[in-house]
Scaffold this motif. Structure first.
Motif, PDB file in Angstrom:
ATOM      1  N   LEU A   1      39.265  21.459  79.970  1.00  0.00           N
ATOM      2  CA  LEU A   1      38.682  22.056  81.175  1.00  0.00           C
ATOM      3  C   LEU A   1      39.729  22.429  82.226  1.00  0.00           C
ATOM      4  O   LEU A   1      39.371  22.900  83.305  1.00  0.00           O
ATOM      5  CB  LEU A   1      37.676  21.091  81.802  1.00  0.00           C
ATOM      6  CG  LEU A   1      36.477  20.719  80.940  1.00  0.00           C
ATOM      7  CD1 LEU A   1      35.680  19.591  81.587  1.00  0.00           C
ATOM      8  CD2 LEU A   1      35.599  21.933  80.705  1.00  0.00           C
ATOM      9  N   ILE A   2      40.994  22.231  81.925  1.00  0.00           N
ATOM     10  CA  ILE A   2      42.040  22.485  82.914  1.00  0.00           C
ATOM     11  C   ILE A   2      42.117  23.978  83.235  1.00  0.00           C
ATOM     12  O   ILE A   2      42.143  24.367  84.391  1.00  0.00           O
ATOM     13  CB  ILE A   2      43.401  21.949  82.442  1.00  0.00           C
ATOM     14  CG1 ILE A   2      43.328  20.436  82.178  1.00  0.00           C
ATOM     15  CG2 ILE A   2      44.498  22.289  83.442  1.00  0.00           C
ATOM     16  CD1 ILE A   2      42.885  19.596  83.346  1.00  0.00           C
ATOM     17  N   PHE A   3      42.136  24.816  82.208  1.00  0.00           N
ATOM     18  CA  PHE A   3      42.141  26.257  82.452  1.00  0.00           C
ATOM     19  C   PHE A   3      40.718  26.718  82.749  1.00  0.00           C
ATOM     20  O   PHE A   3      39.774  26.299  82.099  1.00  0.00           O
ATOM     21  CB  PHE A   3      42.682  27.031  81.244  1.00  0.00           C
ATOM     22  CG  PHE A   3      42.561  28.514  81.426  1.00  0.00           C
ATOM     23  CD1 PHE A   3      43.431  29.195  82.251  1.00  0.00           C
ATOM     24  CD2 PHE A   3      41.556  29.221  80.800  1.00  0.00           C
ATOM     25  CE1 PHE A   3      43.300  30.564  82.452  1.00  0.00           C
ATOM     26  CE2 PHE A   3      41.417  30.593  80.979  1.00  0.00           C
ATOM     27  CZ  PHE A   3      42.294  31.263  81.804  1.00  0.00           C
ATOM     28  N   SER A   4      40.594  27.593  83.735  1.00  0.00           N
ATOM     29  CA  SER A   4      39.284  28.102  84.127  1.00  0.00           C
ATOM     30  C   SER A   4      39.325  29.622  84.221  1.00  0.00           C
ATOM     31  O   SER A   4      40.065  30.172  85.047  1.00  0.00           O
ATOM     32  CB  SER A   4      38.875  27.502  85.478  1.00  0.00           C
ATOM     33  OG  SER A   4      37.766  28.188  86.012  1.00  0.00           O
ATOM     34  N   ARG A   5      38.539  30.283  83.398  1.00  0.00           N
ATOM     35  CA  ARG A   5      38.419  31.745  83.485  1.00  0.00           C
ATOM     36  C   ARG A   5      37.945  32.150  84.874  1.00  0.00           C
ATOM     37  O   ARG A   5      38.446  33.098  85.468  1.00  0.00           O
ATOM     38  CB  ARG A   5      37.411  32.259  82.449  1.00  0.00           C
ATOM     39  CG  ARG A   5      37.826  32.033  81.032  1.00  0.00           C
ATOM     40  CD  ARG A   5      36.706  32.420  80.087  1.00  0.00           C
ATOM     41  NE  ARG A   5      37.056  32.064  78.723  1.00  0.00           N
ATOM     42  CZ  ARG A   5      36.642  32.722  77.672  1.00  0.00           C
ATOM     43  NH1 ARG A   5      35.838  33.755  77.794  1.00  0.00           N
ATOM     44  NH2 ARG A   5      37.016  32.343  76.471  1.00  0.00           N
ATOM     45  N   TYR A   6      36.960  31.440  85.351  1.00  0.00           N
ATOM     46  CA  TYR A   6      36.395  31.712  86.668  1.00  0.00           C
ATOM     47  C   TYR A   6      37.464  31.626  87.757  1.00  0.00           C
ATOM     48  O   TYR A   6      37.582  32.518  88.599  1.00  0.00           O
ATOM     49  CB  TYR A   6      35.245  30.735  86.951  1.00  0.00           C
ATOM     50  CG  TYR A   6      34.900  30.641  88.407  1.00  0.00           C
ATOM     51  CD1 TYR A   6      34.138  31.629  89.027  1.00  0.00           C
ATOM     52  CD2 TYR A   6      35.356  29.582  89.175  1.00  0.00           C
ATOM     53  CE1 TYR A   6      33.840  31.558  90.380  1.00  0.00           C
ATOM     54  CE2 TYR A   6      35.058  29.496  90.522  1.00  0.00           C
ATOM     55  CZ  TYR A   6      34.305  30.485  91.121  1.00  0.00           C
ATOM     56  OH  TYR A   6      34.017  30.416  92.455  1.00  0.00           O
ATOM     57  N   ASP A   7      38.238  30.543  87.766  1.00  0.00           N
ATOM     58  CA  ASP A   7      39.289  30.369  88.773  1.00  0.00           C
ATOM     59  C   ASP A   7      40.283  31.519  88.745  1.00  0.00           C
ATOM     60  O   ASP A   7      40.669  32.044  89.788  1.00  0.00           O
ATOM     61  CB  ASP A   7      40.067  29.075  88.524  1.00  0.00           C
ATOM     62  CG  ASP A   7      39.624  27.919  89.379  1.00  0.00           C
ATOM     63  OD1 ASP A   7      38.750  28.095  90.233  1.00  0.00           O
ATOM     64  OD2 ASP A   7      40.186  26.835  89.180  1.00  0.00           O
ATOM     65  N   LEU A   8      40.700  31.871  87.547  1.00  0.00           N
ATOM     66  CA  LEU A   8      41.683  32.945  87.415  1.00  0.00           C
ATOM     67  C   LEU A   8      41.123  34.257  87.950  1.00  0.00           C
ATOM     68  O   LEU A   8      41.788  34.959  88.719  1.00  0.00           O
ATOM     69  CB  LEU A   8      42.117  33.094  85.957  1.00  0.00           C
ATOM     70  CG  LEU A   8      43.133  34.199  85.675  1.00  0.00           C
ATOM     71  CD1 LEU A   8      44.380  34.064  86.554  1.00  0.00           C
ATOM     72  CD2 LEU A   8      43.504  34.189  84.198  1.00  0.00           C
ATOM     73  N   LEU A   9      39.907  34.597  87.574  1.00  0.00           N
ATOM     74  CA  LEU A   9      39.306  35.842  88.063  1.00  0.00           C
ATOM     75  C   LEU A   9      39.102  35.812  89.576  1.00  0.00           C
ATOM     76  O   LEU A   9      39.365  36.800  90.265  1.00  0.00           O
ATOM     77  CB  LEU A   9      37.978  36.106  87.348  1.00  0.00           C
ATOM     78  CG  LEU A   9      38.118  36.572  85.910  1.00  0.00           C
ATOM     79  CD1 LEU A   9      36.776  36.549  85.205  1.00  0.00           C
ATOM     80  CD2 LEU A   9      38.751  37.959  85.849  1.00  0.00           C
ATOM     81  N   ARG A  10      38.677  34.697  90.090  1.00  0.00           N
ATOM     82  CA  ARG A  10      38.486  34.579  91.537  1.00  0.00           C
ATOM     83  C   ARG A  10      39.808  34.768  92.270  1.00  0.00           C
ATOM     84  O   ARG A  10      39.874  35.465  93.290  1.00  0.00           O
ATOM     85  CB  ARG A  10      37.872  33.222  91.874  1.00  0.00           C
ATOM     86  CG  ARG A  10      37.287  33.186  93.265  1.00  0.00           C
ATOM     87  CD  ARG A  10      36.553  31.870  93.513  1.00  0.00           C
ATOM     88  NE  ARG A  10      37.100  31.316  94.729  1.00  0.00           N
ATOM     89  CZ  ARG A  10      37.970  30.329  94.810  1.00  0.00           C
ATOM     90  NH1 ARG A  10      38.372  29.699  93.760  1.00  0.00           N
ATOM     91  NH2 ARG A  10      38.414  29.921  95.962  1.00  0.00           N
ATOM     92  N   ASP A  11      40.878  34.190  91.742  1.00  0.00           N
ATOM     93  CA  ASP A  11      42.197  34.339  92.359  1.00  0.00           C
ATOM     94  C   ASP A  11      42.682  35.786  92.303  1.00  0.00           C
ATOM     95  O   ASP A  11      43.228  36.298  93.282  1.00  0.00           O
ATOM     96  CB  ASP A  11      43.221  33.428  91.681  1.00  0.00           C
ATOM     97  CG  ASP A  11      43.014  31.958  91.993  1.00  0.00           C
ATOM     98  OD1 ASP A  11      42.241  31.631  92.932  1.00  0.00           O
ATOM     99  OD2 ASP A  11      43.611  31.122  91.295  1.00  0.00           O
ATOM    100  N   ILE A  12      42.480  36.440  91.165  1.00  0.00           N
ATOM    101  CA  ILE A  12      42.890  37.842  91.045  1.00  0.00           C
ATOM    102  C   ILE A  12      42.090  38.703  92.016  1.00  0.00           C
ATOM    103  O   ILE A  12      42.653  39.564  92.707  1.00  0.00           O
ATOM    104  CB  ILE A  12      42.736  38.341  89.591  1.00  0.00           C
ATOM    105  CG1 ILE A  12      43.784  37.672  88.694  1.00  0.00           C
ATOM    106  CG2 ILE A  12      42.873  39.863  89.526  1.00  0.00           C
ATOM    107  CD1 ILE A  12      43.598  37.956  87.202  1.00  0.00           C
TER     108      ILE A  12
END
Length: 155
Positions: free
Chosen positions: A70-81
């Protein structure tokens, strides 16, 4: 922790629920995942303490179980971009838009091994670059359906 400072399975459950709500909102209703992980983390914590290790070591081992995969998050990455590349998007719209884009960007994500270690590999930079390109193309074709709060709609 309880009022006496004792760690319980409920402590791990609450931590995981908070983590999922923040980093993996699409998993917030995953009750079986939360129950299984929190019980396993608590068991690892207790076992590690019983083996004579420090509470710090026991916590580290329990956390490894609790957050595995669960460390990597698609959601987090997209939100940051989105926050970086599209500053016109209001903060309150980043979350729903990033969640919607998780499915839309699935073909890009599918090209990568998205395990917990991706953040340390060079391919992470490639993933970010491809997502940015994909989003630029998507936005140019579909636009971002963002309406600023309090502003009148154009007729």
């Amino acid at each position: 922790m309880t009022g006496s400072g004792e760690i319980t399975a409920d402590y791990y459950r609450r931590r995981l629920e908070e983590f999922l709500a923040e980093r993996h909102p699409q998993l917030t209703g995953a009750r079986e995942l939360v129950a299984t992980r929190s019980n396993r983390a608590y068991a690892v914590y207790r076992t590690t303490l019983a083996q004579g290790f420090s509470p710090l070591k026991a916590t580290a081992r329990a956390d490894a179980v609790l957050y595995e995969g669960l460390i990597f998050s698609r959601y987090d990455l997209l939100r940051d971009i989105l926050a970086t590349d599209y500053p016109q998007i209001p903060e309150y719209q980043l979350r729903p838009l990033a969640l919607q884009l998780c499915d839309i960007c699935a073909p890009v994500f599918g090209s990568f091994n998205l395990d917990d270690g991706i953040l340390q590999r060079r391919e992470y930079g490639t993933l970010v670059a491809r997502l940015r390109e994909f989003l630029q193309e998507y936005v140019s074709q579909h636009g971002l359906f963002v309406r600023l709060r309090g502003r009148p709609r154009n007729p």
